[in-house]
Design an enzyme around this catalytic site. Structure first.
Site, PDB file in Angstrom:
ATOM      1  N   ASN A   9       0.881  -1.177   0.000  1.00 27.02           N
ATOM      2  CA  ASN A   9       0.000   0.000   0.000  1.00 27.02           C
ATOM      3  C   ASN A   9       0.911   1.218   0.000  1.00 27.02           C
ATOM      4  OD1 ASN A   9      -1.751   2.092   0.525  1.00 27.02           O
ATOM      5  ND2 ASN A   9      -2.235   1.447   2.620  1.00 27.02           N
ATOM      6  N   LYS A  11       0.205   4.261  -0.255  1.00 23.99           N
ATOM      7  CA  LYS A  11      -0.409   5.480   0.296  1.00 23.99           C
ATOM      8  C   LYS A  11      -0.129   6.659  -0.651  1.00 23.99           C
ATOM      9  CE  LYS A  11      -0.146   3.415   4.804  1.00 23.99           C
ATOM     10  NZ  LYS A  11      -0.255   3.577   6.236  1.00 23.99           N
ATOM     11  N   HIS A  94      -9.749   1.244   4.414  1.00 23.01           N
ATOM     12  CA  HIS A  94      -8.498   1.438   5.153  1.00 23.01           C
ATOM     13  C   HIS A  94      -8.754   2.398   6.315  1.00 23.01           C
ATOM     14  CE1 HIS A  94      -4.460   2.720   6.198  1.00 23.01           C
ATOM     15  NE2 HIS A  94      -4.045   1.601   5.636  1.00 23.01           N
ATOM     16  N   GLU A  96      -7.186   4.811   7.470  1.00 25.95           N
ATOM     17  CA  GLU A  96      -6.974   6.239   7.180  1.00 25.95           C
ATOM     18  C   GLU A  96      -8.189   6.828   6.462  1.00 25.95           C
ATOM     19  OE1 GLU A  96      -3.116   5.727   5.337  1.00 25.95           O
ATOM     20  OE2 GLU A  96      -2.311   5.195   7.301  1.00 25.95           O
ATOM     21  N   GLU A 166      -5.884  -4.806  10.344  1.00 24.93           N
ATOM     22  CA  GLU A 166      -4.855  -3.796  10.598  1.00 24.93           C
ATOM     23  C   GLU A 166      -5.200  -3.029  11.870  1.00 24.93           C
ATOM     24  OE1 GLU A 166      -2.653  -2.595   6.734  1.00 24.93           O
ATOM     25  OE2 GLU A 166      -4.421  -1.347   6.919  1.00 24.93           O
ATOM     26  N   GLY A 172       2.044   2.326  10.766  1.00 28.22           N
ATOM     27  CA  GLY A 172       3.012   3.404  10.624  1.00 28.22           C
ATOM     28  C   GLY A 172       3.648   3.840  11.935  1.00 28.22           C
ATOM     29  N   SER A 211       2.969  -2.068  10.400  1.00 29.24           N
ATOM     30  CA  SER A 211       4.413  -2.123  10.673  1.00 29.24           C
ATOM     31  C   SER A 211       5.031  -3.496  10.383  1.00 29.24           C
ATOM     32  CB  SER A 211       4.709  -1.674  12.111  1.00 29.24           C
ATOM     33  OG  SER A 211       4.282  -0.329  12.298  1.00 29.24           O
TER      34      SER A 211
HETATM   35  P1  PGA Z   1       2.521   0.322   7.676  1.00 31.32           P
HETATM   36  O1  PGA Z   1       1.099   0.563   6.982  1.00 31.32           O
HETATM   37  O2  PGA Z   1       3.066  -0.971   7.145  1.00 31.32           O
HETATM   38  O3  PGA Z   1       3.347   1.501   7.265  1.00 31.32           O
HETATM   39  O4  PGA Z   1       2.271   0.257   9.149  1.00 31.32           O
HETATM   40  C1  PGA Z   1       0.200  -0.486   6.766  1.00 31.32           C
HETATM   41  C2  PGA Z   1      -1.054   0.041   6.117  1.00 31.32           C
HETATM   42  O5  PGA Z   1      -1.510   1.132   6.469  1.00 31.32           O
HETATM   43  O6  PGA Z   1      -1.642  -0.614   5.227  1.00 31.32           O
END
Ligand code: PGA
Length: 248
Positions: A9, A11, A94, A96, A166, A172, A211
């Site tokens: 992903n 982003k 997601h 976010e 998640e 993140g 992460s």
């Molecule tokens: P990350 O993000 O691996 O940077 O924690 C995962 C995601 O948001 O899909």
């Protein structure tokens, strides 16, 4: 046996120049991948992903899709448009999108439905915040998020979808859920699906995200109900993405 799947992903990161390096690195390594792999890129780079990855084992997709099929929805992108660019996958729900753009369970369920109507495989993201985990409602939250999609599309629709658990507190932040913490929620999600349809539950791929790095991927993916990963930060570095695919 559920084949492992690793999805990047990106982003809102990238540029034509940076993507070229990244896609070339992924493409060169793809021949050695024993898992399925895909990258979900920003809309403007779908054409670039298609031209770099067509003919390889790596699929591509988007990170969001409209809940409508078409119409006067300025700024939105339909599932049919994603199909035009050869997408196989699209992320829906997601955290976010849920937290920053106000996507509620009903909107997410409508996006899931539009994606499937167009022939895409939605990757439905589920997960609790830190406050929700600390107040002991993780199971309720993921069950509610999943339930909205099952209510709208039926449990059989999950046979043409992928789930991603998640935990919001692990995205993140560098704070990964422990393999046991993740496994516990994955097993719970699979059991909930199994209450409605055991065959769908046993074939359903449930990815872990939050992460995931080359250093922790192997032990996460070794858990019985973790079928791969949804990778944010580490998917922007070809070598890390490759290493995570190797772990899968
Ligand atoms: P990350 O993000 O691996 O940077 O924690 C995962 C995601 O948001 O899909």
């Amino acid at each position: 046996m559920r084949a492992k799947l690793v999805v990047g992903n990106w982003k809102m990161y990238g540029s034509l120049a940076a993507n070229l390096t990244l896609l070339t690195g992924i493409k060169d390594a793809a021949i050695a991948f024993k898992c399925a792999a895909a990258v979900c890129v920003p809309f403007p780079y779908l054409a670039q992903a298609r031209s770099a990855l067509a003919g390889t084992s790596v699929a591509w997709g988007a990170q969001n899709v409209s809940e409508h099929a078409q119409g006067a929805f300025t700024g939105e992108v339909s599932a049919g448009m994603l199909v035009d660019f050869g997408c196989r996958y699209v992320l829906v729900g997601h955290s976010e999108r849920r937290a920053l753009y106000g996507e509620d369970d009903r909107t997410v369920a409508a996006k899931f439905q539009q994606a499937q109507l167009a022939g895409l495989t939605p990757i439905l993201c589920l997960g609790e915040t830190l406050a929700e985990r600390e107040s002991g409602v993780t199971a309720d939250v993921v069950t509610r998020q999943l339930g909205a999609v099952i209510d709208a599309s039926g449990v059989a629709a999950l046979s043409r979808a992928v789930l991603a658990y998640e935990p919001v507190w692990a995205i993140g932040t560098g704070k990964t859920a422990s393999p046991q913490q993740a496994q516990e929620v994955h097993a719970l999600i699979r059991a909930r699906v199994g209450q409605s349809d055991a065959a769908v539950a046993s074939e359903l791929r449930i990815l872990y995200g939050g992460s995931v790095k080359p250093g922790n991927a192997r032990e996460l993916f070794a858990m019985p109900d973790i079928d791969g990963g949804l990778i944010g930060g580490a998917s922007l570095v070809a070598e890390d993405f490759r290493a995570i695919c190797a772990a899968a």
